[in-house]
Design a protein around this motif. Structure first.
Motif, PDB file in Angstrom:
ATOM      1  N   MET A   9      -2.294   1.573   7.544  1.00 44.63           N
ATOM      2  CA  MET A   9      -1.327   2.080   6.577  1.00 44.63           C
ATOM      3  C   MET A   9      -1.487   1.362   5.249  1.00 44.63           C
ATOM      4  N   ALA A  10      -1.736   0.046   5.334  1.00 48.49           N
ATOM      5  CA  ALA A  10      -1.912  -0.718   4.092  1.00 48.49           C
ATOM      6  C   ALA A  10      -3.156  -0.264   3.360  1.00 48.49           C
ATOM      7  N   LYS A  12      -4.492   2.695   3.446  1.00 45.77           N
ATOM      8  CA  LYS A  12      -4.317   4.016   2.861  1.00 45.77           C
ATOM      9  C   LYS A  12      -3.488   3.927   1.582  1.00 45.77           C
ATOM     10  N   ALA A  13      -2.486   3.048   1.591  1.00 44.30           N
ATOM     11  CA  ALA A  13      -1.610   2.985   0.418  1.00 44.30           C
ATOM     12  C   ALA A  13      -2.303   2.309  -0.746  1.00 44.30           C
ATOM     13  N   GLY A  14      -3.224   1.406  -0.462  1.00 46.05           N
ATOM     14  CA  GLY A  14      -3.917   0.715  -1.540  1.00 46.05           C
ATOM     15  C   GLY A  14      -3.029  -0.316  -2.216  1.00 46.05           C
ATOM     16  N   ILE A  15      -3.471  -0.768  -3.365  1.00 45.90           N
ATOM     17  CA  ILE A  15      -2.705  -1.779  -4.095  1.00 45.90           C
ATOM     18  C   ILE A  15      -1.811  -1.045  -5.079  1.00 45.90           C
ATOM     19  N   VAL A  16      -0.524  -1.293  -5.028  1.00 44.38           N
ATOM     20  CA  VAL A  16       0.387  -0.540  -5.895  1.00 44.38           C
ATOM     21  C   VAL A  16       0.861  -1.357  -7.080  1.00 44.38           C
ATOM     22  N   THR A  17       0.341  -2.581  -7.234  1.00 47.58           N
ATOM     23  CA  THR A  17       0.830  -3.392  -8.348  1.00 47.58           C
ATOM     24  C   THR A  17       0.367  -2.809  -9.662  1.00 47.58           C
ATOM     25  N   GLU A  18       1.303  -2.673 -10.616  1.00 50.51           N
ATOM     26  CA  GLU A  18       0.914  -2.184 -11.937  1.00 50.51           C
ATOM     27  C   GLU A  18       0.497  -3.366 -12.794  1.00 50.51           C
TER      28      GLU A  18
END
Lengths: 167, 547, 302
Positions: A9-10, A12-18
């Motif tokens: 799951m991690a 697939k979601a990738g890194i979401v930090t802007e």
């Protein structure tokens, strides 16, 4: 094992930090940021001040100098946008600015000074010049001489003519 | 036979007024018969206690009044029973022996209005700090809303527990709490033996503010800031109360928009709670992922309303902003994505044996205690009682959507987690139904007439339970009385039952499982164990220590 | 002797590398949690920052409160000095295997004692929880040492490196060690001593400033020490197979094993919740059959 699913799951979601603040962020359409009063459009009616919930907009008449001072204090603003809705001239608008922190208090204030005009009869300052200009555009020519009269004098004069009209 | 006729038949002479407005029965009795009337009513009809309200009516009728509000479970009706008392000798019988859930509400009325309740088990300070002087009651009309520099009273009182147990202070500052609250846990080794609660640390005097200098249309903006997570529920509830009082018809599209945003708020609140619960169980990865999923909803709300949390949409008579076609399309896509990701995340979470073992069988709240002590919301539904304001007393556009109310009977922490997950998935379905059916039309009622002296009562289902707002309209565009009861207020007394005989490692998740969202304020309490005495440090002393 | 200089170099490299390893673990945790995470040198910055902060000692704390982290730190440094970094350590001596385990356990217990002496109820609870876990854990390492001593007649680390061979008991020893160091380094299912949300950091609660920096650094060094020990055992086992003769390459191999172990443990600890004390102790007890079996096999010469 089911726990491996967390890793999937991690992934697939990738890194979401802007990467903000190294890259700027554009707020979406309709975002309610800092309000801005356009000094060329404001008439000085004061509706924004009366509707503002935290009283962030104050309208004060500087009688000795002949100016109406409209002061917007961002420190009290709750960014609700009621002022923008109520303004009859669309002079105040909510921009998309949200980076408002500053080291000096002066950045928190926006002041608009509007010249006021005197009443023909009693000589007091009662409204702004721009309001008069707007009324000149909207009222027909035969009512123009009633414009430069303050509300109290207007009441007295119509009461006088009104009582004559009854006879 | 209606409730009013029933009461008139039995207590005939003592009933001063018994009228019905919309779905609310107003009964006013003489204060000597108040307790008997309520005892009869609670036995005869299955009533759910909601709140008690004190009103300073001295400008109008020269009395102080107390209203007790109940709701009926089987049909959409409310019952308000009130009595009035002489302001120079304000004593009323307490109903706490009959309705234990009224304990805190009566203490609050005593603090803020000065009405003393005879027969109350412990009429101590609840809302105001311990060193507040006796004769100043903030909600009375002669006390200004910006009162400063109150003379403090020195106070000491004996410790409630003998010294053999270790006292573990949880709060006012503790990593497990989001807001300052103070729980005194008395522990024996690894087991919690008893708990004392002291709260109201950030009491902001919102009710007083609403009565003093805010117009009707300015109050929704303050109401939205009562809570940091479920603010829209408060502003909707307030607007609905005033709309009921002044009989304003809200356009249908506005009701749909309100319901959609209410459900979006419920979703983001539950996702926040799931993250916090994971963090307290040591599973930080779960915390990060559930908040990542929540971020999609926050961005959707920002797109629809201009702000992530304080939507600023409600006005008396409807809403200010509309949802356009783009917004609707985006909402549908976001919801689909959130549903998939949430299902995958929950599957991962519940597959962890150590997390499940800590949730199962801990912090049990039995069904009787939940009903008697007045628990609300998911805490009540996890203990087996099916009561949800959206179904029992429908409001806004909930009549137009079909949804089920999840109920679990175990009453432990796992049940409270599963209920919130089920509610989130139900919310997604409700929003999809409403977005499909939303009618075209106006969003704000025009030509609103303002009346004075009308009573309005409204209840909404916040993510944590029922929210109730009670208004009495006043003159000059300002409210006469505004009472807010937030759901956590009703859920906190239940903690005493849940934390008894609970191992210490389960205490944090149990406290967090009622989802406390309650802002409160505090002073420093010095417990002198040697002498068995508790002292309160005064504000001046704190200033001297430069805290 | 060049080995002495290289050993000292190894000690200094490990002292810094342990901080980088911790940064690497945080980076892996961040990736599993879908975020960017701090830079790898963050732990170094944190420890340096803590040494510059103000030191506050509660008035009810005895002097042991201040001395415990200092003594505990020095014990770990001594343990670093007797480890072989892939080649025989000239400072080693007969019986230093027992000394190594003694230093690891004593430094933990000393830290717990110092933390709980501050008088804070949270610290006392954290200390009692950690002790109950330790008591179950140290039995395992005692059995492991006994097995090594009986099977290979080795009571010094240099001999362990030289004389280990692949056999049923040694494979069981390695498996047990892998589990033991996971629990001993207080990783997620087992970090009950310093559970932050529940008991507000347990026995670390009253430490601040330089003492806290020292305590955190001691924890990190202890973890790396345990990894190094396990890597030495593994290298001793596979020595016949890979047959590296160059000292530098052996040292690099040890560091590689340490990094791999660290990455593996980091991934495992981030997909687990926290155990309750009772469950944690039961889980440790469930491991005990492994070293017991290894001991029996070592008696039988296997």
């Amino acid at each position: 094992m089911k726990r491996i699913k967390i890793l999937l799951m991690a992934k697939k979601a990738g890194i979401v930090t802007e990467p903000y603040p190294y890259k700027p962020v554009e707020p979406p359409e309709g975002f309610r940021g800092k309000p801005y009063i356009d000094p060329d459009k404001c008439v000085g009616c004061g509706s924004c001040a009366s509707v503002c919930p935290p009283n962030a907009i104050q309208v004060v008449d500087l009688i000795d100098k002949g100016y109406r001072r409209i002061e917007l204090f961002i420190g009290r603003c709750i960014f609700c946008g009621r002022c923008s809705e109520i303004c009859p001239e669309d002079a105040i608008e909510l921009t998309k600015e949200f980076e408002l922190a500053s080291k000096s208090q002066n950045d928190m204030y926006q002041v608009v000074l509007l010249k006021m005009v005197k009443c023909k009869i009693c000589g007091r300052y009662f409204t702004t010049q721009r309001n008069i200009e707007k009324l000149l555009k909207e009222l027909p020519k035969d009512l123009w001489d009633t414009i430069l009269v303050c509300p109290e004098c207007k009441e007295k004069s119509t009461a006088y003519t009104g009582s004559y009209a009854k006879r | 036979m209606t409730v009013n006729n029933d009461i008139l038949k039995i207590f005939g002479d003592y009933v001063i007024k018994a009228i019905t407005i919309d779905n609310i029965d107003y009964i006013e009795v003489s204060k000597d018969k108040l307790k008997e009337t309520i005892e009869y009513l609670t036995k005869e009809y299955n009533l759910h206690y909601i709140t008690s309200i004190g009103v300073d009516d001295r400008p109008l009728t020269r009395t102080l009044r107390v209203y007790h509000v109940f709701s009926r479970v089987v049909e959409d009706k409310f019952i308000v029973i009130g009595c009035s008392t002489d302001p120079h000798y304000p004593h009323v019988d307490s109903i706490t022996p009959v309705v234990p859930a009224a304990n805190w509400a009566e203490r609050e009325i005593r603090d803020l209005l000065g009405i003393k309740f005879r027969g109350h088990p412990n009429l101590e300070r609840l809302v105001l700090p311990d060193d507040w002087p006796e004769d100043i009651h903030p909600l009375r009309k002669d006390v200004p809303y910006n009162l400063r520099s109150v003379v403090e009273v020195k106070v000491t009182y004996p410790l409630k527990r003998p010294r053999e147990h270790t006292v573990l202070p949880v709060g006012p500052y503790h990593p497990l709490l989001h807001e300052p609250e103070y729980f005194e846990l008395y522990v024996d080794g690894e087991k919690v033996v008893d708990v004392e609660y002291r709260g109201f640390h950030v009491h902001r005097g919102i009710e007083k503010l609403g009565e003093s200098r805010l117009t009707y249309n300015q109050v929704p903006f303050v109401a939205e800031r009562i809570c940091g997570i479920c603010g829209f529920t408060h502003s909707t509830c307030y607007c609905q109360a005033v709309e009921k009082a002044m009989k304003i018809h809200v356009p249908e599209r506005a009701e749909y928009i309100r319901s959609i945003l209410l459900e979006l708020e419920r979703m983001h609140s539950h996702l926040l709670w799931i993250g916090v619960a994971c963090h307290l169980l040591g599973f930080d990865t779960g915390f990060m992922h559930s908040w990542r999923i929540r971020e999609h909803i926050m961005r959707l709300c920002e797109r629809l309303t201009g702000n992530r949390k304080t939507y600023g949409l409600n006005l008396i008579g409807g809403v200010r902003r509309d949802i356009n076609k783009d917004g609707v399309k985006k909402a549908i896509n976001v919801l689909k994505m959130v549903k998939e990701e949430l299902k995958r995340f929950i599957e991962c979470l519940l597959s962890l044996k150590e997390v499940k073992a800590r949730l199962e069988g801990t912090g049990i709240l039995p069904k009787n205690d939940a009903w008697k002590l007045g628990a609300v919301g998911p805490t009540l539904r996890a203990s087996g009682i099916k009561y949800d304001v959206r179904a029992n007393h429908p409001y806004a556009a909930y009549k137009e959507a079909s949804f089920s109310i999840p109920v679990y009977t175990e009453g432990d922490n796992l049940a409270r987690l599963l209920i919130r997950i089920d509610e989130t998935l139900e919310s997604i379905s409700i929003i999809e139904q409403l977005l499909d059916k939303i009618p075209k039309g106006d969003i704000l009622a025009k030509d609103i007439e303002v009346h004075e002296g009308k009573i309005g009562l409204s209840m909404t289902e916040a993510p944590r339970g029922e929210n109730i707002h009670f208004v009495i309209t006043g003159k000059d565009n300002i409210l006469y009385r505004w009472k807010v009861r937030a759901p956590t207020y009703a859920n906190l007394p239940v903690l005493k039952v849940m934390l008894k005989e609970c191992p210490l490692s389960d205490a944090p998740i149990t406290i967090a499982s009622i989802d406390p969202c309650f802002s409160c304020t505090d002073r420093v309490i010095v417990i002198d164990i040697k002498n068995g005495v508790m002292r309160v440090t005064s504000f001046k002393r704190l200033l001297r220590c430069k805290i | 002797m060049v080995e002495l200089e290289l050993t000292l170099l190894g000690v200094i490299v490990s002292l810094f590398y342990s901080l980088i390893l911790d940064g690497l673990e945080r980076k892996i945790r961040a990736k599993i949690q879908s975020r960017k995470g701090p830079p790898i040198t963050q732990t170094l910055y944190d420890v340096i920052k803590l040494f510059r902060k103000e030191l506050l000692i509660p008035s009810t704390a005895p002097s042991m409160f201040m001395f415990a982290p200092i003594v505990s730190f020095s014990m770990i440094i001594i343990a670093y000095l007797i480890l072989p970094y892939g080649f025989p350590n000239p400072m080693g001596f007969y019986g230093d295997l027992i000394l190594l385990v003694y230093l690891i356990v004593a430094s933990t217990i000393l830290l717990l004692y110092g933390g709980s002496s501050s008088g804070n109820p949270y610290a006392e609870i954290g200390c009692s929880r950690e002790i109950s876990l330790l008591m179950a854990n140290e039995l395992i390492i005692a059995l492991v040492i006994a097995t090594i001593a009986i099977r290979y007649h080795a009571l010094s680390l240099n001999t362990v490196l030289a004389s280990l061979t692949i056999s049923p008991s040694s494979i069981l020893i390695v498996l047990t060690l892998l589990l033991y160091i996971y629990i001993e380094s207080a990783r997620l299912p087992f970090d009950i001593g310093e559970a932050e949300p529940e008991i507000a950091s347990g026995y670390l609660i009253e430490y601040s400033g330089p003492l806290l920096g020292l305590t955190i650094y001691t924890h990190i060094l202890k973890r790396t020490l345990l990894y190094l020990f396990t890597s030495v055992v593994i290298l001793g086992l596979v020595d016949n197979i890979i047959q590296l003769s160059d000292i530098i390459s052996r040292f690099v191999t040890i560091l590689l094993f340490v990094t791999l172990l660290s990455i593996l443990y980091s991934i495992i600890s981030n997909i687990c919740g926290r155990f309750r004390v009772r469950h944690a102790v039961n889980a440790v007890r469930a491991i005990i059959p492994l070293p017991v079996l290894a001991l029996i096999l070592s008696f039988l010469g296997l």
